[in-house]
Design an enzyme around this catalytic site. Sequence first.
Site, mmCIF file in Angstrom:
data_model
loop_
_atom_site.group_PDB
_atom_site.id
_atom_site.type_symbol
_atom_site.label_atom_id
_atom_site.label_comp_id
_atom_site.label_asym_id
_atom_site.label_seq_id
_atom_site.Cartn_x
_atom_site.Cartn_y
_atom_site.Cartn_z
ATOM 1 N N CYS A 2 0.821 -1.209 0.000
ATOM 2 C CA CYS A 2 0.000 0.000 0.000
ATOM 3 C C CYS A 2 0.857 1.262 0.000
ATOM 4 C CB CYS A 2 -0.876 0.028 1.230
ATOM 5 S SG CYS A 2 -1.972 -1.373 1.354
ATOM 6 N N ARG A 27 6.018 -0.702 -5.979
ATOM 7 C CA ARG A 27 5.906 -1.432 -4.714
ATOM 8 C C ARG A 27 4.862 -2.538 -4.769
ATOM 9 N NH1 ARG A 27 7.641 2.211 -0.281
ATOM 10 N NH2 ARG A 27 6.189 1.165 1.077
ATOM 11 N N TRP A 73 -2.905 -2.768 -1.562
ATOM 12 C CA TRP A 73 -2.517 -4.170 -1.765
ATOM 13 C C TRP A 73 -3.386 -4.957 -0.784
ATOM 14 C CZ3 TRP A 73 -0.245 -8.155 1.145
ATOM 15 C CH2 TRP A 73 0.322 -9.200 0.404
ATOM 16 N N ASN A 99 -2.328 2.490 5.527
ATOM 17 C CA ASN A 99 -1.409 1.365 5.316
ATOM 18 C C ASN A 99 -1.294 0.632 6.649
ATOM 19 O OD1 ASN A 99 -0.956 2.457 2.835
ATOM 20 N ND2 ASN A 99 1.212 2.922 3.170
ATOM 21 N N GLY A 100 -1.215 -0.696 6.599
ATOM 22 C CA GLY A 100 -1.080 -1.455 7.840
ATOM 23 C C GLY A 100 -2.305 -2.321 8.055
ATOM 24 N N GLU A 480 17.190 -19.488 -3.607
ATOM 25 C CA GLU A 480 16.931 -18.220 -4.280
ATOM 26 C C GLU A 480 16.439 -18.463 -5.722
ATOM 27 O OE1 GLU A 480 16.410 -15.374 -3.403
ATOM 28 O OE2 GLU A 480 16.777 -14.100 -5.115
ATOM 29 N N LYS A 484 12.744 -17.369 -7.201
ATOM 30 C CA LYS A 484 12.556 -16.534 -8.403
ATOM 31 C C LYS A 484 11.582 -17.200 -9.367
ATOM 32 C CE LYS A 484 13.835 -13.606 -7.123
ATOM 33 N NZ LYS A 484 14.587 -13.155 -6.008
ATOM 34 N N GLU A 487 8.048 -16.949 -7.959
ATOM 35 C CA GLU A 487 7.535 -15.576 -7.886
ATOM 36 C C GLU A 487 7.064 -15.033 -9.224
ATOM 37 O OE1 GLU A 487 9.730 -12.640 -4.951
ATOM 38 O OE2 GLU A 487 11.111 -13.697 -6.257
ATOM 39 N N HIS A 503 15.820 -37.854 1.669
ATOM 40 C CA HIS A 503 14.960 -38.053 2.841
ATOM 41 C C HIS A 503 13.521 -37.640 2.553
ATOM 42 C CE1 HIS A 503 18.438 -39.107 5.226
ATOM 43 N NE2 HIS A 503 19.064 -38.046 4.709
ATOM 44 N N LYS A 602 6.550 -5.077 -3.552
ATOM 45 C CA LYS A 602 7.990 -4.835 -3.448
ATOM 46 C C LYS A 602 8.393 -4.559 -2.006
ATOM 47 C CE LYS A 602 12.078 -4.280 -5.144
ATOM 48 N NZ LYS A 602 12.748 -5.569 -5.407
HETATM 49 C C1 F6R Z 1 11.999 -11.841 -3.579
HETATM 50 C C2 F6R Z 1 11.726 -10.662 -2.818
HETATM 51 C C3 F6R Z 1 11.262 -10.809 -1.411
HETATM 52 C C4 F6R Z 1 12.048 -9.834 -0.521
HETATM 53 C C5 F6R Z 1 11.485 -9.836 0.905
HETATM 54 C C6 F6R Z 1 12.290 -8.948 1.816
HETATM 55 O O1 F6R Z 1 12.342 -11.549 -4.891
HETATM 56 O O2 F6R Z 1 11.876 -9.585 -3.305
HETATM 57 O O3 F6R Z 1 11.392 -12.113 -0.950
HETATM 58 O O4 F6R Z 1 13.392 -10.214 -0.533
HETATM 59 O O5 F6R Z 1 10.160 -9.397 0.876
HETATM 60 O O6 F6R Z 1 12.317 -7.639 1.355
HETATM 61 P P1 F6R Z 1 13.401 -6.605 1.836
HETATM 62 O O7 F6R Z 1 14.711 -7.068 1.351
HETATM 63 O O8 F6R Z 1 12.980 -5.303 1.220
HETATM 64 O O9 F6R Z 1 13.350 -6.581 3.337
#
Ligand code: F6R
Length: 607
Positions: A2, A27, A73, A99-100, A480, A484, A487, A503, A602
Amino acid sequence: MCGIVAYIGDKPALPLLLEGLRRLEYRGYDSAGVALVDRDALWMRKQVGRVADLDREVGGAPEATVGIAHTRWATHGGITQPNAHPHLDAQGRVAVIHNGIIENFSQLRLALEADGVVFRSETDTEVLPHLIAKHLRGDPLAAVTEALKSVRGTYGIAVLFADFPDEIVVARNGSPLVIGLGDGETLVASDPQAIVAHTRQVLYVQDREIARITRGRADIRTLGGVGVQRQSTRIDDVYGVADLDGFPHFMLKEIHEQPAAITRCLAGRVQVEEGNAKLGGLNLAPRDLVGIERVVLLGCGTSHHAGLVGAMAIEAMARIPAQAEIASEFRYRHPIVARDALYLAVSQSGETSDTLGAVEEVMLKGGEVCGLVNVVGSTIARTCGKGVYIHSGPEIAVASTKAFNSQVSALLVFTLMLARARNLSLGQGREMARQLQEIPSLVARFLDAPGPIDQAVERLIHAPYVLYLGRGFSFPVALEGALKLKEIAYVPCEAYPGGEMKHGPIAMLSKGSPVVFVIPDDAHRDKAMSNLKEVEARGADVIAIHTEGDDEIAALSGVSIPIPRTANWASPLVSVVPLQLMAYRAALALGRDIDKPRNLAKSVTVE
Ligand code: F6R
């Protein structure tokens, strides 16, 4: 997540508010709305979809100079027009953006309904305008203060009043808010980037504070009624309007920015001659470094994965126990906070609510916590008070790529500094510094000729399940890579340490199952090789990320992607890049919205 923008001044508010929302688009959000106050009446529009969709709905808006705007959001209630913000009280005289999360909203809602209030949305936020209206007796600030007394949860809010057109009231508890002071105008936003085009002079609102915003002024006080005198600060770290620079997506642009981002992160910090490193922002002298008995890295998602690499490097090189903790779990498990431990909060945005919560828990228990953050002046950076900026530059794509590599780089710089103060000789320090300096050119070399990524993508995009494997430093890389792919391509997959695979997850494999194996030539290579043979024996189709020249692995894999040789602790910086490219191209092949994947934000400012 948000976003909040508010304006009071002498210019038409609407274009300014919409421009602010556009700057917050990266975001992640699913609907947007705006309210203006004009001649003692509120005018409001809201829309599901993008800010551009809202823009099409605002024809005929009054030339008001006061307004609030929001990107939502969804948390409570679906993605619908009535659930978008702003929300109004029953008479349409009070408008709120929030927001929140209001945690006790169902009790508050029941009580308001018992008083005859009819709700128009399913949101937690809607209790706020009704509560504020209930307490409004001539003083907007007092009404908001009174309303917030019954609220439990997190909020950053901006409130507009039809009957008080020359002020906006804002308040914060756990959701960031910044006030920008201009000449005869004041702006408010949840992210400074929304307002820096208009003013660089800002005041950060702190938790449990409320402010009356008028033209060119902000009077802040605590929710307990005590006046707050705060000096404004200047923001210098301003992101320009995001530019794709000829790339089709920000994610691809950011993947290609990695050599430059790593170089920036290392610059001025790695001292090859001294075999050492310097991170001035940590404010730790060699004597302090020697006193550190444990390092704990706190973070979420990709930042947690970077923390896992950092923890391994610290243990391996500095020989200090180190662990990476998922911040959302750590904060609520009543952690034991050791006095001789150093806690590092790893966050790209510096606004992640769970990481901030973990930081506050450590501080509350008397621990020492430093930030390892990208966004300068963000809440985590300010809360920690000291730390390291990773200098990645703005990361716009929701899926984090270059921030991961910059976080790992900064953690390796820290490892060198810590290890050198303890057990690395000058010669060993020089060697580590030299190997670190070499990384940007190795990443650049791989990006110039990334190998058969598309052959890998063909195997991934229609697979019902993909298994990512890695051992040692390559396990966080596997995590990681799988994150990706999930996501942005929405392909079902998971990551396991190579040795743990038998396992359980091996049961998922059958003939042709794609297995992505990160298997550089390091201390784990031979053990990993046995695991590779185990999956191969079950008919798996192996996509191997391996060191150049490792013909044995190349021969065993369906797709072989060679990467340049590095030290084992530095391999994640290179081996993650093919996985980023594979996810990107898989998402492209599947026609996904790569930079704004579904359901994701984001900056995750709610728990
Ligand atoms: C994955 C991604 C999220 C962030 C997570 C933490 O691509 O972007 O998993 O890494 O939400 O975000 P930050 O680093 O902003 O605390």
